[in-house]
Each structure stands twice: as structure tokens, then as C-alpha cells.
Design a protein around this motif. Structure first.
Motif, PDB file in Angstrom:
ATOM      1  N   PHE A 151      26.969  59.047 -51.298  1.00 57.05           N
ATOM      2  CA  PHE A 151      25.851  58.222 -50.846  1.00 57.05           C
ATOM      3  C   PHE A 151      26.165  56.732 -50.821  1.00 57.05           C
ATOM      4  CE2 PHE A 151      21.598  56.301 -51.025  1.00 57.05           C
ATOM      5  CZ  PHE A 151      20.940  57.045 -50.067  1.00 57.05           C
ATOM      6  N   ASN A 152      27.138  56.302 -51.587  1.00 54.38           N
ATOM      7  CA  ASN A 152      27.490  54.886 -51.621  1.00 54.38           C
ATOM      8  C   ASN A 152      27.800  54.377 -50.209  1.00 54.38           C
ATOM      9  OD1 ASN A 152      29.268  52.409 -51.993  1.00 54.38           O
ATOM     10  ND2 ASN A 152      28.744  52.847 -54.116  1.00 54.38           N
ATOM     11  N   LEU A 153      27.295  53.200 -49.884  1.00 54.73           N
ATOM     12  CA  LEU A 153      27.454  52.666 -48.523  1.00 54.73           C
ATOM     13  C   LEU A 153      28.908  52.400 -48.144  1.00 54.73           C
ATOM     14  CD1 LEU A 153      24.444  50.205 -48.164  1.00 54.73           C
ATOM     15  CD2 LEU A 153      24.904  52.253 -46.804  1.00 54.73           C
ATOM     16  N   ALA A 154      29.793  52.388 -49.131  1.00 53.98           N
ATOM     17  CA  ALA A 154      31.210  52.197 -48.820  1.00 53.98           C
ATOM     18  C   ALA A 154      31.728  53.313 -47.913  1.00 53.98           C
ATOM     19  CB  ALA A 154      32.025  52.154 -50.107  1.00 53.98           C
ATOM     20  N   TYR A 155      31.095  54.485 -47.972  1.00 55.59           N
ATOM     21  CA  TYR A 155      31.525  55.604 -47.134  1.00 55.59           C
ATOM     22  C   TYR A 155      31.005  55.493 -45.699  1.00 55.59           C
ATOM     23  CZ  TYR A 155      32.695  57.833 -51.598  1.00 55.59           C
ATOM     24  OH  TYR A 155      33.227  58.115 -52.823  1.00 55.59           O
ATOM     25  N   TYR A 156      30.138  54.527 -45.440  1.00 56.75           N
ATOM     26  CA  TYR A 156      29.497  54.424 -44.124  1.00 56.75           C
ATOM     27  C   TYR A 156      29.932  53.188 -43.351  1.00 56.75           C
ATOM     28  CZ  TYR A 156      26.456  58.077 -45.944  1.00 56.75           C
ATOM     29  OH  TYR A 156      25.982  59.246 -46.473  1.00 56.75           O
ATOM     30  N   LYS A 157      30.955  52.512 -43.841  1.00 54.78           N
ATOM     31  CA  LYS A 157      31.399  51.287 -43.176  1.00 54.78           C
ATOM     32  C   LYS A 157      31.861  51.524 -41.747  1.00 54.78           C
ATOM     33  CE  LYS A 157      32.722  48.227 -46.977  1.00 54.78           C
ATOM     34  NZ  LYS A 157      33.824  47.429 -47.567  1.00 54.78           N
ATOM     35  N   ASP A 158      32.443  52.683 -41.491  1.00 55.39           N
ATOM     36  CA  ASP A 158      33.028  52.951 -40.175  1.00 55.39           C
ATOM     37  C   ASP A 158      32.009  53.499 -39.174  1.00 55.39           C
ATOM     38  OD1 ASP A 158      35.465  52.166 -41.209  1.00 55.39           O
ATOM     39  OD2 ASP A 158      36.017  54.205 -41.802  1.00 55.39           O
TER      40      ASP A 158
ATOM     41  N   ILE B 278      20.537  51.899 -62.133  1.00 58.47           N
ATOM     42  CA  ILE B 278      19.335  52.130 -61.326  1.00 58.47           C
ATOM     43  C   ILE B 278      19.250  51.099 -60.205  1.00 58.47           C
ATOM     44  CG2 ILE B 278      16.805  52.136 -61.346  1.00 58.47           C
ATOM     45  CD1 ILE B 278      16.952  53.204 -64.206  1.00 58.47           C
ATOM     46  N   TYR B 279      19.500  49.810 -60.538  1.00 52.08           N
ATOM     47  CA  TYR B 279      19.461  48.760 -59.513  1.00 52.08           C
ATOM     48  C   TYR B 279      20.421  49.080 -58.375  1.00 52.08           C
ATOM     49  CZ  TYR B 279      17.478  45.919 -63.343  1.00 52.08           C
ATOM     50  OH  TYR B 279      16.738  45.443 -64.378  1.00 52.08           O
ATOM     51  N   VAL B 280      21.653  49.431 -58.741  1.00 51.59           N
ATOM     52  CA  VAL B 280      22.693  49.664 -57.744  1.00 51.59           C
ATOM     53  C   VAL B 280      22.314  50.838 -56.844  1.00 51.59           C
ATOM     54  CG1 VAL B 280      25.086  50.425 -57.449  1.00 51.59           C
ATOM     55  CG2 VAL B 280      24.548  48.628 -59.097  1.00 51.59           C
ATOM     56  N   ILE B 281      21.819  51.919 -57.447  1.00 52.08           N
ATOM     57  CA  ILE B 281      21.426  53.088 -56.658  1.00 52.08           C
ATOM     58  C   ILE B 281      20.291  52.739 -55.700  1.00 52.08           C
ATOM     59  CG2 ILE B 281      20.331  55.361 -56.805  1.00 52.08           C
ATOM     60  CD1 ILE B 281      21.930  55.846 -59.377  1.00 52.08           C
ATOM     61  N   VAL B 282      19.268  52.054 -56.215  1.00 47.97           N
ATOM     62  CA  VAL B 282      18.104  51.733 -55.389  1.00 47.97           C
ATOM     63  C   VAL B 282      18.475  50.744 -54.287  1.00 47.97           C
ATOM     64  CG1 VAL B 282      15.799  50.692 -55.397  1.00 47.97           C
ATOM     65  CG2 VAL B 282      16.466  52.255 -57.216  1.00 47.97           C
ATOM     66  N   ILE B 283      19.329  49.789 -54.581  1.00 37.22           N
ATOM     67  CA  ILE B 283      19.755  48.825 -53.561  1.00 37.22           C
ATOM     68  C   ILE B 283      20.536  49.530 -52.454  1.00 37.22           C
ATOM     69  CG2 ILE B 283      21.293  46.865 -53.144  1.00 37.22           C
ATOM     70  CD1 ILE B 283      20.391  45.758 -55.845  1.00 37.22           C
ATOM     71  N   HIS B 284      21.324  50.537 -52.809  1.00 33.13           N
ATOM     72  CA  HIS B 284      22.028  51.309 -51.781  1.00 33.13           C
ATOM     73  C   HIS B 284      21.044  52.134 -50.957  1.00 33.13           C
ATOM     74  CE1 HIS B 284      25.810  50.183 -53.716  1.00 33.13           C
ATOM     75  NE2 HIS B 284      26.435  50.716 -52.695  1.00 33.13           N
ATOM     76  N   ILE B 285      20.000  52.652 -51.595  1.00 34.06           N
ATOM     77  CA  ILE B 285      18.957  53.350 -50.826  1.00 34.06           C
ATOM     78  C   ILE B 285      18.323  52.391 -49.833  1.00 34.06           C
ATOM     79  CG2 ILE B 285      16.694  54.461 -50.976  1.00 34.06           C
ATOM     80  CD1 ILE B 285      17.534  55.568 -53.702  1.00 34.06           C
ATOM     81  N   TRP B 286      18.022  51.186 -50.294  1.00 40.85           N
ATOM     82  CA  TRP B 286      17.456  50.162 -49.412  1.00 40.85           C
ATOM     83  C   TRP B 286      18.401  49.857 -48.255  1.00 40.85           C
ATOM     84  CZ3 TRP B 286      19.212  44.983 -48.736  1.00 40.85           C
ATOM     85  CH2 TRP B 286      18.353  44.177 -47.987  1.00 40.85           C
ATOM     86  N   GLY B 287      19.716  49.791 -48.551  1.00 39.03           N
ATOM     87  CA  GLY B 287      20.695  49.548 -47.506  1.00 39.03           C
ATOM     88  C   GLY B 287      20.704  50.665 -46.475  1.00 39.03           C
ATOM     89  N   HIS B 288      20.608  51.911 -46.931  1.00 35.11           N
ATOM     90  CA  HIS B 288      20.536  53.041 -45.996  1.00 35.11           C
ATOM     91  C   HIS B 288      19.283  52.954 -45.127  1.00 35.11           C
ATOM     92  CE1 HIS B 288      23.839  55.844 -46.877  1.00 35.11           C
ATOM     93  NE2 HIS B 288      23.791  55.396 -48.124  1.00 35.11           N
TER      94      HIS B 288
END
Length: 415
Positions: free
Chosen positions: A110-117, A218-228
Motif C-alpha cells: 500500500f505504500n505510495l512508493a510502489y505507485y510512483k510509476d 498511524i500518522y504515516v499510514i493515514v497520510i498514505h491513505i490521504w495520498g491514495h
């Protein structure tokens, strides 16, 4: 892409490993043996045990000295007792399947690093999220060590100023501790005092890490959800319009048959993406629902105690509790603001779905858009305990309650 090449993820994993909160066994193919439960949860069980013993000793200290304790000293023990309650609850998190599933899914997929491309906007958003998480990681780790040092160093300084470490120690004075316990032995010898100091520093580090690092995760997970959700909203807003293809008798451009096939595939991918995001939000809510409910209850009580301690204007109390008060209020505000990011995206996504060129589609795709519109109507808000929505309104309610209790207890004390 290995997310642990990211500096903030390395920090989180290192700090949480130090308190037995990182599920390493979920990331490796370790053979299951009789000793596997000990290897996985042995340190967690040890931390739970020593904290439970400490809570009992603190409660007995309050009971045994309720008639002689000063306001500052009793407030200190009450504060650390409630800290330990939250600590015990969070220490048991690694034993919960939902908690381990969230961490595993976040770090592996789920980490946005996997979606850069995926697109230029995805790469831009991923870099932006990385910077935000890096800043948060730095701030939170500074808080860990600042709070730890202030809470434990002040009693040492007070003991030094009172001459407790000199050759002519005052006869009637006793050692001041950062946390006081009812002990079965005399703690006024240098050796036993040193043991208690080391124990308090160790427990304080664990408390700081459990609070701050779990919040940081929790912050990091939620911020990545927001990014998605931001990427999802951008994809909706950039949905292609039909080429000029006027239908007889109208001024409206319509998708051609070939374009409608492409629209169908795009809508299918959009729905799958949204359902994936929502499912991860639900998994996160399940994992942290009780944790955040306990956390809000903790803030309602202890923020009031911290204000009472600071209101005495005693230099000792100010040195010890002002940093803790700032950190506690900051943690509460950060947690609520971060979760508000998810709730605030619901309306924007609904509007973006409605703004899709559904009027230019065929009937089949219009029905698909209608289904998508019904899906996004459901709130994305995460609820503590499945009841209390996490966000700014709940934060304000907690702050109002703690300030009201503070005013009431202050008036009672003055009377």
C-alpha cells in the motif's frame, strides 16, 4: 522497491523493534517451532509483565500515602499510572492479527512508493508524502528523547541540589524519583536508588516509544491513505472527455462505441481502486479502533492532570510537566488532524464522481457511474471503538472536557 530504503521507515522499524512492537515474523519465512511464540512475543510479554507490576506498585503507593502526599507528587503518580494503562493496551497490539495485517499490507503493497510509476502525478504525490513523513518522523523522535530526558532528569537535578549525592547527606531528606512505587525494601540506599533510576529510565523509554512511535506509524499510514485518495481524485478529475461526435438532433458530444469500451475499462479500474483503498481503511480502523478510543479517554483525564500540575507554577513541576503537556497536546492535535484528512476527502470525491462525463456515455457506463456514486457516498471516517469518529470535532470535545475538569478541580482545590 523496498520501502525500508526510505529513511522514515527505517526509523520507525528500528524504534518499534526496540519495544517488541514490529512483527518481524510477518516478513520472513521462519519455520514454526515450539519456541516460535516465545521468539515472536517473548519480549512483548516481558514488557507487559514489568509494566503491570509497576502499575500495582504505583497504585499501592497512592493508597499507602494518600494522607501525606503533596498535590504535585500525587498528580505525578496518577499521571504515570494512566500512562501505564495505555502502555499495557498498546504493548499487546503485536498479538492482534489485524494490527500485523495492517503493517504487512502497508509495507508490502500500500505504500505510495510502489505507485510512483503509475503516472507523473503519482510520482509527484509519492515524493510529497515521503517528505511529509520524513519531517513527522524527525519531530516525533525528537519528542521521544526530549520528553524522556526532562521527565527523568528533573528528579536527578533536585536530588543533586538537595545534597543527596554528597558525603553529608541530609538526615531527614529522601530521594526524589520520577516515578514512585510501594516497594518491599528501603530505597534510600545508593545502590537501590540507582536500580530504581535505571528501571525508571528504561520504562520511560518504552513508554515514550510506545506512545510516540505507534502514533507516528498511524500518522504515516493515514497520510498514505490521504495520498491514495488525492491520486484517485486526480484520476477522476482528469477523466477523458469524448472527441467531437455530435449525436443527431443534439449539441452534446458523445463517446463513440470504441471510446465507450475504453470508458468501461477505466470505470472498472476506478471502482477497483476505490474499493481497495476503502478496504485498507476498514482494516486500519479495525486494528486501531480500540487503541484510539483508549487514547482519547487517556487525554480526557491526563490533560486535566497536566494542566493542574502546571497551574501550581512550582519550578519543579514546570520543568517536569511543561514539556510533557506540550507533547501530549501536540500528539492529540496531530492525530485528530491527520484523520480529518481522510474525512475531508469524501465530499471532494463525491463531487469528482458526479463531474464525470456520464451524460456522454452509453447506458451501461451510466449505470456503472451510478454504482460508483453510491459507493463513494459511504463515509470514509475512521471511528474509535466503532462509535466515535476520529477528527477535529472529537479533538475539540476532548479538549473542552479536560479544560472543564481542570477548572472544576481548580475551584474545588481553592475552596
Amino acid at each position: 522497491m523496498d520501502v525500508f530504503n526510505l529513511r522514515y521507515m527505517r526509523r520507525i522499524r528500528f524504534s518499534m523493534r526496540s519495544i517488541g512492537a514490529w512483527p518481524d515474523h510477518e516478513f520472513g519465512d521462519h519455520p514454526t517451532t515450539r519456541l516460535s511464540p516465545i521468539r515472536r512475543y517473548g519480549y512483548t510479554t516481558f514488557l507487559f509483565t514489568i509494566c503491570s507490576i509497576g502499575m500495582v506498585a504505583q497504585a499501592m503507593y497512592l493508597i499507602n500515602n494518600r494522607d501525606t502526599l503533596s498535590f504535585i507528587d500525587s498528580g505525578q503518580t496518577i499521571l504515570t499510572f494512566f500512562l501505564c494503562i495505555v502502555y499495557v493496551q498498546r504493548t499487546l497490539l503485536p498479538m492482534q492479527t489485524s494490527y500485523r495485517e495492517v503493517i504487512k499490507e502497508f509495507t508490502l503493497s500500500f505504500n505510495l512508493a510502489y505507485y510512483k510509476d503509475k503516472s507523473d502525478y503519482s510520482a509527484k504525490m509519492s515524493n510529497r508524502i515521503d517528505k511529509i513523513c520524513e519531517i513527522l518522523s524527525t519531530i516525533v523522535h525528537i519528542q521521544i528523547y526530549v520528553g524522556l530526558c526532562f521527565f527523568n532528569a528533573v528528579p536527578l537535578i533536585m536530588n543533586w541540589n538537595n545534597g543527596m549525592f554528597g558525603p553529608d547527606r541530609p538526615a531527614n531528606d529522601t530521594f526524589d524519583h520520577s516515578v514512585s512505587y510501594a516497594l518491599p525494601f528501603d530505597d534510600q540506599t545508593y545502590f537501590r536508588y540507582t536500580l530504581i533510576v535505571v528501571y525508571n529510565w528504561y520504562v520511560s523509554y518504552n513508554l515514550s516509544c510506545v506512545f510516540c512511535c505507534q502514533d507516528l506509524l498511524i500518522y504515516v499510514i493515514v497520510i498514505h491513505i490521504w495520498g491514495h485518495l488525492k491520486i484517485f481524485e486526480h484520476n477522476l478529475n482528469s477523466f477523458p472527455r469524448p472527441k467531437i461526435n455530435m449525436k443527431a438532433g443534439t449539441n452534446l458530444a458523445w463517446f463513440t462505441k470504441e471510446e465507450n469500451k475504453d470508458v468501461h475499462n477505466r470505470l472498472k479500474e476506478i471502482i477497483q481502486t476505490y474499493l481497495h483503498i476503502r478496504k485498507f481503511i476498514e482494516t486500519t480502523s479495525t486494528a486501531y479502533s480500540k487503541t484510539i478510543l483508549v487514547y482519547y479517554g487517556f487525554h480526557t483525564v491526563t490533560d486535566c492532570v497536566l494542566l493542574l500540575e502546571c497551574s501550581t507554577m512550582d519550578p519543579k513541576a514546570l520543568l517536569k510537566y511543561v514539556p510533557m503537556t506540550i507533547i501530549c497536546y501536540q500528539q492529540l492535535i496531530e492525530l485528530s488532524v491527520v484523520f480529518e484528512l481522510i474525512s475531508s476527502k469524501s465530499d471532494g470525491i463525491i463531487n469528482s464522481v458526479y463531474d464525470l462525463p456520464w451524460e456522454c456515455m452509453d447506458n451501461s457506463n451510466r449505470k456503472t457511474v451510478q454504482i460508483l456514486l453510491q459507493i463513494v457516498q459511504e463515509s470514509l471516517a475512521v471511528k474509535a471503538g466503532g462509535m466515535v469518529p476520529i477528527g477535529l470535532q472529537t479533538m475539540v470535545a476532548v479538549l473542552k472536557a479536560s479544560i472543564s475538569y481542570f477548572m472544576m478541580l481548580s475551584a474545588f482545590a481553592d475552596g
